[in-house]
Design an enzyme around this catalytic site. Structure first.
Site, PDB file in Angstrom:
ATOM      1  CB  CYS A 262     -24.143  41.235   1.566  1.00 34.54           C
ATOM      2  SG  CYS A 262     -25.064  40.057   2.523  1.00 34.54           S
ATOM      3  CE  LYS A 265     -29.113  41.542   0.102  1.00 38.62           C
ATOM      4  NZ  LYS A 265     -29.035  42.377   1.304  1.00 38.62           N
ATOM      5  CE  LYS A 322     -16.919  34.779   1.667  1.00 35.80           C
ATOM      6  NZ  LYS A 322     -16.748  35.625   2.834  1.00 35.80           N
TER       7      LYS A 322
HETATM    8  C1  UDX Z   1     -30.832  37.424   3.327  1.00 37.00           C
HETATM    9  C2  UDX Z   1     -30.246  38.677   2.741  1.00 37.00           C
HETATM   10  O1  UDX Z   1     -29.420  38.284   1.641  1.00 37.00           O
HETATM   11  C3  UDX Z   1     -29.431  39.373   3.753  1.00 37.00           C
HETATM   12  O2  UDX Z   1     -28.993  40.609   3.233  1.00 37.00           O
HETATM   13  C4  UDX Z   1     -30.270  39.623   4.950  1.00 37.00           C
HETATM   14  O3  UDX Z   1     -29.451  40.212   5.936  1.00 37.00           O
HETATM   15  C5  UDX Z   1     -30.896  38.327   5.489  1.00 37.00           C
HETATM   16  O4  UDX Z   1     -31.610  37.670   4.453  1.00 37.00           O
HETATM   17  P1  UDX Z   1     -29.709  35.169   3.244  1.00 37.00           P
HETATM   18  O5  UDX Z   1     -29.900  34.356   4.446  1.00 37.00           O
HETATM   19  O6  UDX Z   1     -28.458  35.086   2.447  1.00 37.00           O
HETATM   20  O7  UDX Z   1     -29.774  36.636   3.668  1.00 37.00           O
HETATM   21  O8  UDX Z   1     -30.964  34.926   2.262  1.00 37.00           O
HETATM   22  P2  UDX Z   1     -31.456  33.493   1.833  1.00 37.00           P
HETATM   23  O9  UDX Z   1     -30.309  32.549   1.891  1.00 37.00           O
HETATM   24  O10 UDX Z   1     -32.211  33.730   0.581  1.00 37.00           O
HETATM   25  O11 UDX Z   1     -32.453  33.071   3.036  1.00 37.00           O
HETATM   26  C6  UDX Z   1     -33.719  33.623   3.162  1.00 37.00           C
HETATM   27  C7  UDX Z   1     -34.600  32.477   3.665  1.00 37.00           C
HETATM   28  O12 UDX Z   1     -35.879  32.991   4.048  1.00 37.00           O
HETATM   29  C8  UDX Z   1     -34.842  31.413   2.587  1.00 37.00           C
HETATM   30  O13 UDX Z   1     -34.491  30.161   3.109  1.00 37.00           O
HETATM   31  C9  UDX Z   1     -36.338  31.515   2.303  1.00 37.00           C
HETATM   32  O14 UDX Z   1     -36.914  30.253   2.021  1.00 37.00           O
HETATM   33  C10 UDX Z   1     -36.857  32.062   3.626  1.00 37.00           C
HETATM   34  N1  UDX Z   1     -38.129  32.773   3.528  1.00 37.00           N
HETATM   35  C11 UDX Z   1     -38.287  33.775   2.614  1.00 37.00           C
HETATM   36  C12 UDX Z   1     -39.168  32.399   4.415  1.00 37.00           C
HETATM   37  O15 UDX Z   1     -39.009  31.496   5.215  1.00 37.00           O
HETATM   38  N2  UDX Z   1     -40.341  33.087   4.350  1.00 37.00           N
HETATM   39  C13 UDX Z   1     -40.544  34.089   3.446  1.00 37.00           C
HETATM   40  O16 UDX Z   1     -41.629  34.662   3.413  1.00 37.00           O
HETATM   41  C14 UDX Z   1     -39.482  34.445   2.546  1.00 37.00           C
HETATM   42  C1  UDX Z   2     -20.000  40.795   3.481  1.00 37.41           C
HETATM   43  C2  UDX Z   2     -19.525  41.574   4.686  1.00 37.41           C
HETATM   44  O1  UDX Z   2     -18.129  41.332   4.887  1.00 37.41           O
HETATM   45  C3  UDX Z   2     -20.295  41.151   5.935  1.00 37.41           C
HETATM   46  O2  UDX Z   2     -19.900  41.933   7.039  1.00 37.41           O
HETATM   47  C4  UDX Z   2     -21.784  41.356   5.655  1.00 37.41           C
HETATM   48  O3  UDX Z   2     -22.553  40.957   6.769  1.00 37.41           O
HETATM   49  C5  UDX Z   2     -22.211  40.546   4.452  1.00 37.41           C
HETATM   50  O4  UDX Z   2     -21.425  40.922   3.314  1.00 37.41           O
HETATM   51  P1  UDX Z   2     -19.596  38.463   2.388  1.00 37.41           P
HETATM   52  O5  UDX Z   2     -20.262  39.106   1.215  1.00 37.41           O
HETATM   53  O6  UDX Z   2     -20.056  37.137   2.860  1.00 37.41           O
HETATM   54  O7  UDX Z   2     -19.675  39.459   3.678  1.00 37.41           O
HETATM   55  O8  UDX Z   2     -18.044  38.262   2.030  1.00 37.41           O
HETATM   56  P2  UDX Z   2     -16.738  39.173   2.122  1.00 37.41           P
HETATM   57  O9  UDX Z   2     -15.678  38.329   2.669  1.00 37.41           O
HETATM   58  O10 UDX Z   2     -17.036  40.461   2.734  1.00 37.41           O
HETATM   59  O11 UDX Z   2     -16.381  39.416   0.550  1.00 37.41           O
HETATM   60  C6  UDX Z   2     -17.292  40.133  -0.217  1.00 37.41           C
HETATM   61  C7  UDX Z   2     -16.767  40.183  -1.643  1.00 37.41           C
HETATM   62  O12 UDX Z   2     -15.645  41.068  -1.700  1.00 37.41           O
HETATM   63  C8  UDX Z   2     -16.301  38.848  -2.217  1.00 37.41           C
HETATM   64  O13 UDX Z   2     -16.759  38.753  -3.556  1.00 37.41           O
HETATM   65  C9  UDX Z   2     -14.787  38.950  -2.201  1.00 37.41           C
HETATM   66  O14 UDX Z   2     -14.222  38.230  -3.283  1.00 37.41           O
HETATM   67  C10 UDX Z   2     -14.583  40.445  -2.403  1.00 37.41           C
HETATM   68  N1  UDX Z   2     -13.332  40.952  -1.832  1.00 37.41           N
HETATM   69  C11 UDX Z   2     -13.154  40.928  -0.484  1.00 37.41           C
HETATM   70  C12 UDX Z   2     -12.370  41.490  -2.682  1.00 37.41           C
HETATM   71  O15 UDX Z   2     -12.535  41.489  -3.897  1.00 37.41           O
HETATM   72  N2  UDX Z   2     -11.225  42.003  -2.152  1.00 37.41           N
HETATM   73  C13 UDX Z   2     -11.006  41.992  -0.805  1.00 37.41           C
HETATM   74  O16 UDX Z   2      -9.956  42.452  -0.366  1.00 37.41           O
HETATM   75  C14 UDX Z   2     -11.996  41.437   0.058  1.00 37.41           C
END
Ligand code: UDX
Ligand code: UDX
Length: 446
Positions: A262, A265, A322
Site C-alpha cells: 500500500c 504504491k 512486517k
Molecule cells: C489490492 C491493492 O493492493 C489495494 O491497494 C487495494 O485497496 C485492493 O486491491 P490486495 O488485496 O493486497 O489489495 O491485492 P491482491 O492481494 O493482489 O488481490 C487482488 C486479487 O484480485 C487477486 O487475488 C487477483 O487474482 C484478483 N483479480 C485481479 C481478479 O479477480 N480479477 C481481475 O481482473 C484482477
Molecule cells: C497500511 C495502513 O496502515 C492501512 O491503513 C492501509 O489500509 C494499508 O496500508 P499495512 O501496509 O498493512 O497497512 O501495514 P502497516 O502496519 O501500516 O505498516 C506499513 C509499513 O510501515 C510496514 O513496512 C512497517 O514496517 C512500517 N512501519 C510502521 C514503520 O516502519 N514504522 C512504524 O512506526 C510503523
C-alpha cells in the site's frame, strides 16, 4: 438486515472484506479469476497468512453466508452490492494501473439486472469513481439502475480482521441519498463512525491517510539519521514526541522503512495524480527518497562494522515486509539481500512464515531451518523484520553460534545493553553503537 454482496478480487483486501461482511450477517460470494486461489478456498484453505481470518472464513462457510466463485456472473446472481477489490498495481511511472478495475466494471455493467451499488474498495486515485460510472453507462443497458460508491479500506495486514470489525471509521463516498441509505444499512452492525462524503473526497481520504502515515515514518527515520550523527537515541526522541496527542505515539518507530503493497504504491499514485491535477507533491517525493535510503542502512552499517564484506556470512532475520504477515511486496529484506549478494556476502535467511514465498525470489541464498541455524557461523546478524519470536530467542546461544558477535537491529527490537552484556557489538537504527570496552571483552560469558 441481510444483504446480498459480491466481492470481486479475493486477495488480502477482498477476502477479508468478504469474510467479515458475512461475519456481520450478510450473504457474500467472493469471486476471483485466479482459479487456484478459489479452489484452495472451496476446500476450506486460506491462500494468505492473516491471523484470525481462517476462523472467520470457516464459520461463515459453515453457516452458508460465505461462498466462492471464479465467474463474476455467478457472484452477481443475487447481488445488491458489488465490491471491486482487485489490485491496482503501480505502472513503471508510478501511476496506478486501473485496467483490472476497468475490466471488472465492464463485465459488471453487462450483468446488471436490478438496482445495484458498485462499491469501489480498491485504492484508486481521485476521479476513478467517475470513470467507473462512465464504463457502467457505456457497457450497461440504457435503463440500468445503479449507484457508484467509494468505500476505501483501512486494513493493516496482520490485524486486518480486527481493523474491519472494529474500524476507527468507515468512509463512504456517495452521490445519492439512496446510496447513502444502502451503505448505512450494510454497515449498520459495525460500531464506530460512518463518514459520508462525496466520491472524490472519499478517494482522497484514502490516499491522504496512507501518505500521511508514510510521511510520519520517513520523518522519524530522518530524525534517526540525525540521532546517529549526534549521538542521540531516536527511541527516546520518539517517546518524548509521542506523548503530545497532536503527534501521537504510533508510526514513530524508526527502522528500515516501510514496505507492503500500500504505502509505496499509494505514494507514487498520489504524486502522479497530484501532478495531473497540476500540483507538484514535493513533500511526498522526499518521503519516498528517505524511505528508499533507509533500507541501505544495513550494508552501510555492515561496512563500518566488518570493513570488507566479500565472502562474509550474514544472517538475515525476517523477510516479510512486517511481522504477522507472509507478504513480501516491497519488503526491505528483498532489497537488502540483493545488496548483500552484490557485495559478495553469503546470506543465511530466515522468516517464521514467508520463507516459501521468498524462495523463488531469492537465488543463491541459504534458507535456514530456524533463527539459530541462520546465525551459525555468521560474521553478523541483521534483524530486518521485528517478528515477536526473535525477541524470545536465547541470545547467549546465538552468541555462541556466530563467528563474530556483530548484531544489527534494523527495527530496534532488542535492548542494546542486554546484547552488549553478552558480548555483542550492537548497531541499531538511530541509536549510538554499543559494545563492551576492549578491556572487558575477554571476560564476556560465552
Ligand atoms: C489490492 C491493492 O493492493 C489495494 O491497494 C487495494 O485497496 C485492493 O486491491 P490486495 O488485496 O493486497 O489489495 O491485492 P491482491 O492481494 O493482489 O488481490 C487482488 C486479487 O484480485 C487477486 O487475488 C487477483 O487474482 C484478483 N483479480 C485481479 C481478479 O479477480 N480479477 C481481475 O481482473 C484482477
Ligand atoms: C497500511 C495502513 O496502515 C492501512 O491503513 C492501509 O489500509 C494499508 O496500508 P499495512 O501496509 O498493512 O497497512 O501495514 P502497516 O502496519 O501500516 O505498516 C506499513 C509499513 O510501515 C510496514 O513496512 C512497517 O514496517 C512500517 N512501519 C510502521 C514503520 O516502519 N514504522 C512504524 O512506526 C510503523
Amino acid at each position: 438486515m441481510k444483504k446480498h454482496v459480491a466481492v470481486i478480487g479475493t486477495g488480502y483486501v477482498g477476502l477479508v472484506t468478504g469474510a467479515c461482511l458475512a461475519e456481520i450477517g450478510h450473504s457474500v460470494v467472493c469471486v476471483d479469476n485466479n482459479k487456484k486461489k478459489i479452489a484452495v478456498l472451496k476446500k476450506g484453505g486460506v491462500p494468505i497468512y492473516e491471523p484470525g481470518l481462517g476462523e472467520v472464513i470457516q464459520r461463515n462457510r459453515k453457516n452458508g453466508r460465505l461462498s466462492f466463485a471464479t465467474s463474476i456472473a455467478d457472484g452477481m446472481k443475487k447481488a445488491e452490492y458489488v465490491f471491486i477489490a482487485v489490485n491496482t498495481p503501480p505502472k513503471p511511472d508510478g501511476e496506478a494501473d486501473l485496467s483490472y478495475v476497468e475490466a471488472v466494471a465492464r463485465e459488471v455493467a453487462r450483468l446488471l439486472s436490478r438496482y445495484t451499488l458498485i462499491v469501489d474498495k480498491s485504492t484508486v486515485p481521485v476521479h476513478t469513481g467517475e470513470k467507473v460510472k462512465q464504463v457502467l453507462r457505456l457497457h450497461g443497458r440504457p435503463d440500468a439502475d445503479f449507484d457508484v460508491v467509494s468505500n476505501p479500506e483501512f486494513l493493516r495486514e496482520g490485524t486486518a480482521v480486527k481493523d474491519f470489525l472494529h474500524p476507527d471509521r468507515v468512509v463512504v463516498g456517495v452521490e445519492s441519498k439512496r446510496a447513502e441509505r444502502a451503505m448505512r444499512e450494510l454497515y449498520a452492525p459495525l460500531k464506530g463512525p460512518l463518514i459520508v462524503t462525496d466520491i472524490k473526497s472519499a478517494e482522497l481520504i484514502k490516499h491522504s491517510s496512507n501518505s500521511f502515515l508514510a510521511m510520519k515514518i520517513s520523518f522519524i527515520n530522518a530524525v534517526a539519521g540525525i540521532c546517529e550523527r549526534t549521538g542521540a537515541d531516536v527511541t527516546k526522541v520518539a517517546e518524548g514526541m509521542g506523548h503530545d496527542p497532536r503527534i501521537g505515539k504510533s508510526f514513530l518507530k524508526a527502522g528500515l522503512g516501510f514496505g507492503g503493497s500500500c504505502f509505496p504504491k499509494d505514494l507514487s499514485a498520489y504524486i502522479k495524480m497530484a501532478e495531473e491535477a497540476g500540483y507538484d507533491f514535493e513533500l511526498l517525493k522526499s518521503v519516498q527518497k528517505i524511505n528508499a535510503e533507509q533500507r541501505r542502512w544495513v550494508v552501510k552499517r555492515l561496512k563500518k562494522a566488518l570493513w570488507t564484506l566479500r565472502g562474509k556470512t550474514v544472517a538475515v532475520w525476517g523477510l516479510a515486509f512486517k511481522p504477522d504477515t507472509d507478504d513480501l511486496r516491497n519488503a526491505p529484506a528483498l532489497d537488502i539481500i540483493a545488496e548483500l549478494c552484490e557485495e559478495g556476502c553469503l546470506v543465511r535467511a530466515h522468516d517464521p512464515v514467508a520463507m516459501n514465498l521468498a524462495k523463488p525470489r531469492l537465488k543463491g541464498v541459504y534458507f535456514a531451518r530456524d533463527a539459530y541455524d541462520a546465525a551459525k557461523g555468521a560474521d553478523a546478524v541483521a534483524l530486518v523484520t521485528e517478528w515477536g519470536e526473535y525477541k524470545e530467542l536465547d541470545m547467549k546461544k546465538v552468541r555462541a553460534l556466530v563467528h563474530t558477535p556483530v548484531f544489527l537491529d534494523g527495527r530496534n527490537l532488542f535492548d542494546p545493553d542486554g546484547l552488549v552484556a553478552l558480548g555483542f557489538q550492537v548497531h541499531a537504527v538511530g541509536r549510538p553503537s554499543a559494545a563492551l570496552p576492549a578491556s572487558a571483552v575477554g571476560r564476556t560469558p560465552l
